[in-house]
Design a protein around this motif. Structure first.
Motif, PDB file in Angstrom:
ATOM      1  N   UNK A   1      39.110  37.837  33.688  1.00 35.07           N
ATOM      2  CA  UNK A   1      39.959  37.221  34.713  1.00 35.07           C
ATOM      3  C   UNK A   1      39.146  36.239  35.555  1.00 35.07           C
ATOM      4  N   UNK A   2      37.925  36.614  35.902  1.00 37.96           N
ATOM      5  CA  UNK A   2      37.066  35.713  36.680  1.00 37.96           C
ATOM      6  C   UNK A   2      36.739  34.461  35.867  1.00 37.96           C
ATOM      7  N   UNK A   3      36.510  34.616  34.570  1.00 31.79           N
ATOM      8  CA  UNK A   3      36.220  33.458  33.719  1.00 31.79           C
ATOM      9  C   UNK A   3      37.435  32.536  33.641  1.00 31.79           C
ATOM     10  N   UNK A   4      38.619  33.112  33.534  1.00 31.41           N
ATOM     11  CA  UNK A   4      39.838  32.302  33.487  1.00 31.41           C
ATOM     12  C   UNK A   4      40.036  31.570  34.816  1.00 31.41           C
ATOM     13  N   UNK A   5      39.817  32.283  35.936  1.00 30.53           N
ATOM     14  CA  UNK A   5      39.942  31.633  37.253  1.00 30.53           C
ATOM     15  C   UNK A   5      38.943  30.496  37.398  1.00 30.53           C
ATOM     16  N   UNK A   6      37.707  30.717  36.954  1.00 29.94           N
ATOM     17  CA  UNK A   6      36.687  29.671  37.039  1.00 29.94           C
ATOM     18  C   UNK A   6      37.064  28.475  36.169  1.00 29.94           C
ATOM     19  N   UNK A   7      37.601  28.749  34.978  1.00 29.51           N
ATOM     20  CA  UNK A   7      38.009  27.665  34.089  1.00 29.51           C
ATOM     21  C   UNK A   7      39.159  26.872  34.705  1.00 29.51           C
ATOM     22  N   UNK A   8      40.131  27.573  35.288  1.00 24.92           N
ATOM     23  CA  UNK A   8      41.251  26.890  35.928  1.00 24.92           C
ATOM     24  C   UNK A   8      40.786  26.054  37.114  1.00 24.92           C
ATOM     25  N   UNK A   9      39.850  26.601  37.886  1.00 23.31           N
ATOM     26  CA  UNK A   9      39.318  25.864  39.028  1.00 23.31           C
ATOM     27  C   UNK A   9      38.582  24.613  38.555  1.00 23.31           C
ATOM     28  N   UNK A  10      37.806  24.739  37.486  1.00 21.00           N
ATOM     29  CA  UNK A  10      37.091  23.588  36.929  1.00 21.00           C
ATOM     30  C   UNK A  10      38.074  22.537  36.434  1.00 21.00           C
TER      31      UNK A  10
END
Length: 141
Positions: A51-60
């Protein structure tokens, strides 16, 4: 009273073995419960990491989209400035040729005004372009 030592021996041995088997079963059960809890914690940690990786990807992706948007806006703004400058240069050239054909006061004043506007370069902070040569910065309004 007569004590049968063989029966007593087997009875005590059987009791000891029973207690040992019961304790081992309990410890095995506790180990099984702890293993299930550890597995659940590991699975939760894995889900949290995903979930953190997905959030980071979305933020990027969002920041890249905003960067592209700002770059497009800056390019459009620069294009508008370039177009206005080119138009001012063309107007200056037109009035210069008109003045060379017919040297009248009107042509001279039009040429001077148009060439003054063409010579004036906008700053990079320019936010508005006026073809009359008035380069406005919204912050100074």
């Amino acid at each position: 009273m007569h004590i049968n030592y063989i029966k007593l021996y087997f009875c005590l041995t059987f009791t000891g073995i029973s207690i040992f088997a019961t304790m081992e079963s309990y410890y095995l059960y506790r180990a099984h419960v702890l293993a299930k809890e550890a597995k659940a914690i590991a699975n939760q940690a894995e889900r949290d990491a995903k979930a953190a990786a997905v959030r980071a990807k979305l933020k990027l992706e969002e920041s890249q989209r905003q960067l592209r948007k700002r770059q497009a806006e800056q390019a459009a703004k620069q294009q508008a400035i370039n177009n206005a400058q080119r138009t001012n240069n063309e107007i200056c050239d037109f009035w210069r040729s008109e003045y060379q054909k017919l040297q009248s006061d009107r042509n001279k004043s039009m040429m001077d005004g148009a060439c003054a506007r063409a010579a004036k370069r906008p700053s990079t902070g320019t936010t508005e372009v006026n073809l009359r040569g008035d380069w406005l910065d919204k912050k100074s309004n």
